[in-house]
Design a protein around this motif. Structure first.
Motif, PDB file in Angstrom:
ATOM      1  N   VAL A   1       6.044  -5.223  -3.953  1.00 42.58           N
ATOM      2  CA  VAL A   1       4.976  -5.201  -4.955  1.00 42.58           C
ATOM      3  C   VAL A   1       5.594  -5.067  -6.334  1.00 42.58           C
ATOM      4  CG1 VAL A   1       2.910  -3.996  -5.775  1.00 42.58           C
ATOM      5  CG2 VAL A   1       3.396  -4.092  -3.320  1.00 42.58           C
TER       6      VAL A   1
ATOM      7  N   ARG B   1      -0.986  -0.462  -8.092  1.00 40.18           N
ATOM      8  CA  ARG B   1      -0.139  -0.045  -6.991  1.00 40.18           C
ATOM      9  C   ARG B   1      -0.672   1.186  -6.260  1.00 40.18           C
ATOM     10  NH1 ARG B   1       5.003   0.014  -4.898  1.00 40.18           N
ATOM     11  NH2 ARG B   1       6.239  -1.618  -5.834  1.00 40.18           N
ATOM     12  N   VAL B   2      -1.447   2.004  -6.976  1.00 43.26           N
ATOM     13  CA  VAL B   2      -1.997   3.221  -6.359  1.00 43.26           C
ATOM     14  C   VAL B   2      -2.686   2.879  -5.034  1.00 43.26           C
ATOM     15  CG1 VAL B   2      -3.701   5.078  -6.613  1.00 43.26           C
ATOM     16  CG2 VAL B   2      -2.337   4.368  -8.580  1.00 43.26           C
TER      17      VAL B   2
ATOM     18  N   ALA C   1       4.477   0.913   0.635  1.00 42.73           N
ATOM     19  CA  ALA C   1       5.674   1.000  -0.221  1.00 42.73           C
ATOM     20  C   ALA C   1       6.962   0.975   0.584  1.00 42.73           C
ATOM     21  CB  ALA C   1       5.613   2.257  -1.084  1.00 42.73           C
ATOM     22  N   THR C   2       6.972   1.556   1.768  1.00 46.93           N
ATOM     23  CA  THR C   2       8.226   1.624   2.521  1.00 46.93           C
ATOM     24  C   THR C   2       8.321   0.526   3.584  1.00 46.93           C
ATOM     25  OG1 THR C   2       7.203   3.268   3.964  1.00 46.93           O
ATOM     26  CG2 THR C   2       8.568   4.093   2.177  1.00 46.93           C
ATOM     27  N   ASP C   3       7.360  -0.390   3.580  1.00 46.38           N
ATOM     28  CA  ASP C   3       7.429  -1.535   4.501  1.00 46.38           C
ATOM     29  C   ASP C   3       8.416  -2.546   3.925  1.00 46.38           C
ATOM     30  OD1 ASP C   3       7.092  -3.888   5.884  1.00 46.38           O
ATOM     31  OD2 ASP C   3       4.913  -3.784   5.940  1.00 46.38           O
TER      32      ASP C   3
ATOM     33  N   MET D   1      -0.006   1.889  -1.972  1.00 46.42           N
ATOM     34  CA  MET D   1       1.209   2.685  -1.744  1.00 46.42           C
ATOM     35  C   MET D   1       1.543   2.880  -0.273  1.00 46.42           C
ATOM     36  SD  MET D   1       3.041   3.353  -4.318  1.00 46.42           S
ATOM     37  CE  MET D   1       4.072   4.798  -3.971  1.00 46.42           C
ATOM     38  N   ARG D   2       0.555   2.718   0.626  1.00 46.42           N
ATOM     39  CA  ARG D   2       0.899   2.910   2.037  1.00 46.42           C
ATOM     40  C   ARG D   2       1.891   1.848   2.517  1.00 46.42           C
ATOM     41  NH1 ARG D   2      -4.148   0.682   5.695  1.00 46.42           N
ATOM     42  NH2 ARG D   2      -5.063  -0.664   4.101  1.00 46.42           N
TER      43      ARG D   2
ATOM     44  N   VAL E   1       7.239  -5.909   2.510  1.00 48.80           N
ATOM     45  CA  VAL E   1       6.262  -5.995   1.411  1.00 48.80           C
ATOM     46  C   VAL E   1       6.951  -5.640   0.099  1.00 48.80           C
ATOM     47  CG1 VAL E   1       4.096  -5.093   0.489  1.00 48.80           C
ATOM     48  CG2 VAL E   1       4.365  -5.371   2.965  1.00 48.80           C
TER      49      VAL E   1
END
Lengths: 337, 138
Positions: free
Chosen positions: A118, A104-105, A111-113, A108-109, A116
């Motif tokens: 994960v 996930r590292v 993460a707030t979409d 992470m860009r 998407v």
């Protein structure tokens, strides 16, 4: 939150965007109790289906997670309204049973979409490159109406090909500097790829790897008379080079194979239900053999020659026809293999 | 070492702008060795990214590492966002260069535990074990 499977499924189905928490809980439930996936079967007839399930596999450090990150970026740009799911599997410790899930590292860009989702899974001792929970998470991502689902395996070597059982298509990601041409000749993983990616193509040795790969794939295709060999993409995922071409290729494949994939998935569902029925029948029969007098007496009688295995099985099957409901008290906890 | 919940999932995040990730990676390592499934999310993340990832990963707890001095503000943001998402059952603990005088305030805002450079691995694991032992896993 009502944590019963039927309620969670209902919440996710009604409004996937608002109910990410319910989806995540459902995934945990199915990860911790893989056998409970059978409770979803009744809803499978009208379960939403993704356009494509892509398996991404290859050795550790080849750049799988970075490639996934760039695929998300590009896919979201091309299809702003489509939802996308990622299942990222990392190994568990055989000693502590703990795990570090680090895929996930790289992602992470996103993460707030809200389009998407994960989910990281620890392999929990499962061999084959995936985790037992993958089946359930995949199903929940379908329910969330993810159009593209990416399954990233643990870093694999030569034999871990399980992802091919879940994905419509498998991409094998390689990078230069991980062995010579002999590695490409070996059986197993190299035979399962539908598309190959030579990542880190900016590095020394990338062209050599590409030509060795093409030689191997061409030879195999010509000997087997299997049509065109799988394509080879050159990417440098960190900077995004080659990603457009890779996604073009995937989407082209998807457009041509969508119907075939649906049929294939339906066959897998049928096999899955068949397996589940067999497992349930096996569990009930095993229970009877262990707990009832008929079981232990029967075995003794077989050993004395008073009856046969066939006759004993018939007796047990007749008794079992009355059956016991599944998930009774004392149901085995799958979390502890 | 064994734990009450050998498979509990924990997310480790570094909110804000400091890139000193040695402490965070150390925590990731000791939690793994204690049997936890740890999702590491890397450096320089926003509270929003951390909370969203924690929800998608359905973790039992979030561990925040911070050495920039912005702990009062950023820890609070994470806790507030969890509340806003109806996910206040996810425990939050934190650690870093945190003055002793700030610790009572952090507990008050809802931090389940705060660790400082003197905290030992054993102490951290014991605390996390205790905090998570009361949580119901599905």
């Amino acid at each position: 939150m009502n944590e019963d499977i039927v309620h969670l499924v209902c919440d996710v189905r009604q409004n996937p965007a608002e109910n990410t928490r319910a989806a995540a809980r459902l995934m945990s439930l199915l990860e911790n109790h893989p056998a409970r996936i059978t409770e979803l079967y009744a809803g499978l007839a009208d379960w939403p289906e993704p356009l494509m399930v892509l398996g991404i596999t290859g050795p550790p450090g080849a750049g799988k997670s970075t490639l996934v990150d760039q695929l998300i970026e590009l896919y979201r740009k091309r299809h702003p309204l489509r939802r996308l799911g990622v299942i990222a599997v990392d190994p568990s410790s055989h000693a502590s049973k703990g795990s570090v899930m680090g895929d996930r590292v790289r992602m992470m860009r996103h993460a707030t979409d809200p389009h998407v989702f994960v989910r990281s899974l620890a392999a929990r001792g499962h061999l084959g490159g995936l985790a037992l929970g993958v089946r359930g998470v995949l199903r929940v991502m379908g329910l969330m109406q993810c159009e593209l689902i990416l399954i990233e395996t643990v870093g694999v070597g030569q034999s871990e090909m399980e992802v091919a059982e879940f994905a419509d298509m498998v991409a094998i990601v390689l990078a230069p500097g991980q062995g010579d041409g002999i590695q490409l000749l070996k059986s197993g993983l190299m035979e399962t790829g539908d598309v190959f990616v030579v990542n880190k193509a900016d590095r020394d040795g990338a062209n050599q790897l590409q030509s060795q790969l093409l030689t191997t794939l061409n030879l195999r295709a010509s000997v087997a008379d299997a049509g065109a060999p799988p394509p080879v993409c050159m990417t440098s995922a960190l900077g995004g080079d080659g990603m457009d071409g890779f996604l073009d290729l995937l989407e082209d494949h998807c457009a041509r194979s969508a119907d075939q994939w649906l049929t294939q998935r339906k066959q897998r569902f049928e096999q899955e239900v068949e397996q589940a029925v067999l497992q349930e029948a096996h569990r009930r029969l095993a229970d009877m053999l262990r707990t009832s007098g008929i079981g232990s007496e029967g075995i003794t009688r077989v050993l004395r020659g008073e009856t046969t295995v066939n006759e004993l099985a018939t007796v047990l099957l007749q008794l079992g026809a009355r059956g016991k409901p599944p998930y009774n008290e004392g149901h085995v906890d799958e979390r502890r293999p | 070492m064994t734990t009450a919940h050998p498979r509990a999932r924990i997310l480790i995040g570094k909110p804000g702008l400091d890139g000193h990730d040695r402490g965070a990676k150390y925590i990731v390592h000791i939690l793994r060795d204690a049997g936890y499934e740890v999702v590491y999310t890397g450096i320089r993340r926003s509270p929003e990214q951390i909370v969203e990832a924690a929800i998608q990963e359905d973790v039992a707890a979030i561990g925040l590492s911070l050495l920039s001095g912005a702990h009062n503000e950023l820890f609070r943001q994470v806790i507030d966002l969890l509340k806003a998402r109806g996910a206040e059952d996810i425990l939050v603990f934190g650690g870093g260069i945190i003055p002793a005088s700030d610790i009572p305030g952090l507990h008050e805002m809802g931090m389940a535990a705060v660790f400082t450079p003197g905290s030992s691995a054993k102490e951290i694991i014991a605390t996390v074990d205790r905090l998570l032992s009361v949580r119901q896993e599905v």
